[in-house]
Design an enzyme around this catalytic site. Structure first.
Site, short mmCIF file in Angstrom:
data_model
loop_
_atom_site.label_atom_id
_atom_site.label_comp_id
_atom_site.label_asym_id
_atom_site.label_seq_id
_atom_site.Cartn_x
_atom_site.Cartn_y
_atom_site.Cartn_z
N HIS A 31 -11.96 -7.51 30.16
CA HIS A 31 -11.58 -7.84 28.75
C HIS A 31 -10.33 -7.26 28.37
CE1 HIS A 31 -13.63 -8.74 24.76
NE2 HIS A 31 -13.09 -7.58 24.40
N MET A 35 -4.38 -7.68 19.59
CA MET A 35 -4.50 -7.18 18.33
C MET A 35 -3.11 -7.18 17.58
SD MET A 35 -6.97 -3.98 18.14
CE MET A 35 -8.34 -3.75 19.42
N MET A 66 -7.99 -10.50 18.33
CA MET A 66 -8.09 -10.06 17.08
C MET A 66 -6.97 -10.36 16.31
SD MET A 66 -10.44 -6.81 18.08
CE MET A 66 -9.72 -7.26 19.86
N GLY A 140 -10.95 -3.21 16.08
CA GLY A 140 -9.74 -2.61 15.82
C GLY A 140 -9.51 -1.50 16.66
N GLY A 142 -11.11 1.30 20.12
CA GLY A 142 -12.04 1.44 21.06
C GLY A 142 -12.86 2.70 20.70
N GLY A 143 -13.87 3.27 21.26
CA GLY A 143 -14.57 4.56 21.38
C GLY A 143 -15.24 4.69 19.87
N ASP A 173 -19.67 -6.59 21.99
CA ASP A 173 -18.56 -5.71 22.04
C ASP A 173 -18.29 -4.66 21.01
OD1 ASP A 173 -15.88 -4.77 22.49
OD2 ASP A 173 -14.93 -6.68 21.78
N GLY A 174 -18.34 -3.42 21.64
CA GLY A 174 -18.31 -2.13 20.61
C GLY A 174 -19.17 -1.17 20.81
N GLY A 175 -19.02 0.06 21.30
CA GLY A 175 -19.63 1.00 21.43
C GLY A 175 -20.96 0.71 22.68
N GLY A 195 -15.31 -0.38 26.89
CA GLY A 195 -14.21 0.10 27.08
C GLY A 195 -14.21 1.65 27.64
N SER A 196 -14.54 2.47 26.31
CA SER A 196 -14.51 3.90 26.67
C SER A 196 -15.58 4.24 27.71
CB SER A 196 -14.67 4.69 25.36
OG SER A 196 -15.78 4.15 24.65
#
Ligand code: DX5
Ligand code: ZN
Length: 223
Positions: A31, A35, A66, A140, A142-143, A173-175, A195-196
């Site tokens: 992925h 941005m 994004m 916007g 990661g993490g 996507d996200g968390g 990601g993280s």
């Protein structure tokens, strides 16, 4: 239902992208978060870097744009090597035309929704798409912590996709992590960006496998 894990290189070491992409060689997708500092308050990378990544890996590239004006820019990401291109519906002037252009370039066409954007107004667009991406954080960075309040939207989107048939993937996507992926899978997601959770792990490759196992188990439990 297939389970796909797509590690986000936003949390990789940008000075060692080739090495980090090699670490997730067992992933289903890689992925790449683009941005532009306008659609989101952060600036990452663009076409040349995506093109370079796609040259050093056999894992297909999943581009998440994004950016403002995806109508103008998204097709170039397919040309640069992304096998899946996701644009944000909030930014697209003509999402149907854009999705058709991406498919005409043999890329998978995917539409992303920010947390506050409902899926229902876009039901009629589903046949034009190969994937819907639901953001489970504000895009916007990661993490960030997973937004549990998005679970009902994941369920409603799954119901719409099932109603329409076909094979449209549902990406979150996200968390997404070992702690949250089961909730997402139970709600009906089948494609998971992390990601993280992946690049923060001691062994990113092993984390990809662990995430896939957890998602598969939760999906079966729920089926
Ligand atoms: C956020 C990006 C995500 C991000 C996810 O705007 O779209 O892909 O990299 O990172 P984690 O998994 O750390 O939330
Ligand atoms: Zn992303």
């Amino acid at each position: 239902m297939g389970i796909r894990i797509s590690p986000s290189i936003l949390s990789a070491d940008f000075a060692n992208l080739e090495r980090d992409v090699t670490r997730i060689a067992g992933a289903d997708w890689v992925h790449v978060d683009v941005m532009d500092n306008h659609f989101v308050p952060n600036l990452t990378l663009g076409l040349p870097v995506l093109e370079a990544i796609s040259r050093v890996t056999d894992v297909p590239v999943d581009a998440h744009l994004m950016i403002e004006d995806p109508d103008r820019w998204a097709p170039a990401y397919a040309e640069a090597g992304a096998q899946s291109v996701t644009f944000h519906v909030e930014a697209a002037a003509a999402p149907v035309r854009l999705a058709r252009e991406l498919r005409a370039q043999d890329a998978r066409a995917s539409m992303a929704l920010k947390p506050a954007t409902p899926i229902e107004p876009y039901e009629d667009l589903l046949p034009e798409l190969d994937m819907v991406l639901l953001m489970t954080v504000e895009p916007g960075f990661g993490g960030q912590a997973f937004l549990d309040i998005m679970l009902p939207k994941i369920r409603r989107t799954r119901a719409l996709l099932d109603k329409h048939g076909g094979d449209i993937w549902l990406q979150v996507d996200g968390g997404v992590s070992a702690d949250t992926i089961e909730r997402c899978a139970e709600a009906g997601a089948d494609t998971f960006v992390a990601g993280s959770a992946v690049f923060g792990a001691d062994d990113p490759g092993a984390m990809v496998d662990q995430l896939r196992d957890r998602a598969a188990e939760a999906t079966h439990r729920h089926a």
